[in-house]
Design an enzyme around this catalytic site. Structure first.
Site, mmCIF file in Angstrom:
data_model
loop_
_atom_site.group_PDB
_atom_site.id
_atom_site.type_symbol
_atom_site.label_atom_id
_atom_site.label_comp_id
_atom_site.label_asym_id
_atom_site.label_seq_id
_atom_site.Cartn_x
_atom_site.Cartn_y
_atom_site.Cartn_z
ATOM 1 N N SER A 1 0.874 -1.179 0.000
ATOM 2 C CA SER A 1 0.000 0.000 0.000
ATOM 3 C C SER A 1 0.903 1.219 0.000
ATOM 4 C CB SER A 1 -0.907 0.008 1.238
ATOM 5 O OG SER A 1 -1.761 -1.099 1.227
ATOM 6 N N LYS B 1 -6.715 1.573 -3.367
ATOM 7 C CA LYS B 1 -6.438 1.051 -2.029
ATOM 8 C C LYS B 1 -6.638 2.124 -0.970
ATOM 9 C CE LYS B 1 -5.194 -1.588 1.330
ATOM 10 N NZ LYS B 1 -3.929 -2.327 1.456
ATOM 11 N N LYS C 1 -0.253 5.470 8.017
ATOM 12 C CA LYS C 1 0.300 5.779 6.693
ATOM 13 C C LYS C 1 -0.813 5.898 5.656
ATOM 14 C CE LYS C 1 1.178 2.265 4.302
ATOM 15 N NZ LYS C 1 1.645 0.981 3.759
#
Length: 333
Positions: free
Chosen positions: A110, A184, A252
């Protein structure tokens, strides 16, 4: 030497390299080994590779060596900075330095859409290809080959990779380079909101005296039901915080969600209040020392906000331990 592209991929012809053998990466690599593919792997902690080596994987000494011995190199690491380091940087020692003409990089991490575009452009300059293919489904999806895979890049190349993707789950082509990563990020916005809602629902149910297991069973078939509930509900109730994905990675991902100004086609900044709140709450987990718990550990933040005194949870990651179950044993401090 050229790679087989565009000849069909097959376990007997296609050599796969794999970098990143954490909880998700190890399960995905294991499935490819079981499907008959030859794998060359790299780990900064060689002892973590022992289980895959026992299944036939070959341990390389560097990402460069992985690339030199592979037609396709898969990466499944932690952060965009890790991706950049092993793919583009460390001049003379990176994946792109070792990849043969026609080789393909699949980044399952990701990561950031802009970085995916940069890697694609750099790969094409060398006569290679790159696709950004982050996944969703957690450790269970990785183990069972039921991951949702979001493909960005050249559609013809992604179709060529279908036999490999099908070992791991189901891929959906999302568009040009970077679109897999954008997908994503949007996925994580929804997952974060669902984890928050489930956490608050469980805390509320317990506060008002409901049997939380009975509550969850009663609502899972209605509008409150979700894949997040199916994957994580019983883990939350059972205080099972073993990671399918680390909580710190959600910081993140949520950070990329609220800081993707360049991704907005009209140049505007998206207003994502829920994502911003989720980022703060997951950052709270990290601040509590729980960054290496699974994302279902978000419930501990909601419990603390409601005055519940909790033990300090963490996973003792014993990198030199050969017993995986022991290495991921939950410690209460």
């Amino acid at each position: 030497m050229n790679t087989p592209y565009p000849e069909p991929t097959s376990p007997t012809k296609t050599r796969i390299g794999w970098i990143g053998i954490g909880v998700m990466g190890a399960a995905m690599a294991s499935r490819l080994l079981s499907a008959g593919y030859s794998l060359t792997i790299y780990s900064r902690t060689p002892s973590k590779a022992l289980k895959l080596q026992s299944k036939g994987a070959i341990l390389a000494s560097s990402p460069l060596e992985v690339a030199k011995n592979s037609d396709i190199v898969c990466t499944m690491v932690g952060h965009p900075s890790d991706v950049r380091s092993i793919v583009l940087e460390n001049q003379g020692k990176s994946i792109l330095d070792g990849l043969h003409h026609g080789g393909v990089i699949i980044d399952f991490t990701s990561s950031h859409p802009a970085l995916a575009r940069e890697i694609f452009a750099s790969a094409r300059e060398k006569g290679c290809w790159a696709v950004d293919s982050p996944v969703s489904g957690g450790d269970i999806g990785a183990r069972d080959g039921k991951l949702a895979i979001f493909g960005g890049g050249d559609e013809i190349v992604i179709n060529w990779l279908l036999p490999i993707f099908e070992v791991l789950g189901k891929v959906t082509y999302m568009g040009p380079p970077g679109r897999g990563q954008s997908c994503k990020i949007a996925n994580q916005i929804v997952v974060g909101a669902n984890l928050l809602g489930l956490s608050e629902g469980l805390v509320f149910a317990e506060k008002v005296g409901l049997d939380v297991k009975q509550w969850m069973d009663s609502v899972r078939g209605g509008a409150a039901g979700s894949m997040v509930m199916e994957l994580f509900g019983e883990r939350m109730i059972g205080r099972d915080f073993r990671p399918g994905g680390f909580a710190e990675y959600m910081v993140k991902d949520m950070g990329m969600a609220v800081d993707v100004v360049e991704e907005s086609e009209d140049g505007s900044v998206p207003v994502l209040l829920g994502a911003a709140l989720c980022k703060q709450l997951f950052a709270g987990m990290v601040g509590n020392g729980d960054g290496h718990l699974g994302t279902q550990g978000l419930i501990t933040v909601i419990e603390r906000l409601n005055g519940k005194v909790l033990p300090f949870y963490r996973y003792q990651l014993e990198v030199d331990c050969r017993d995986e179950e022991k290495a991921l044993s939950l410690k209460r401090m």
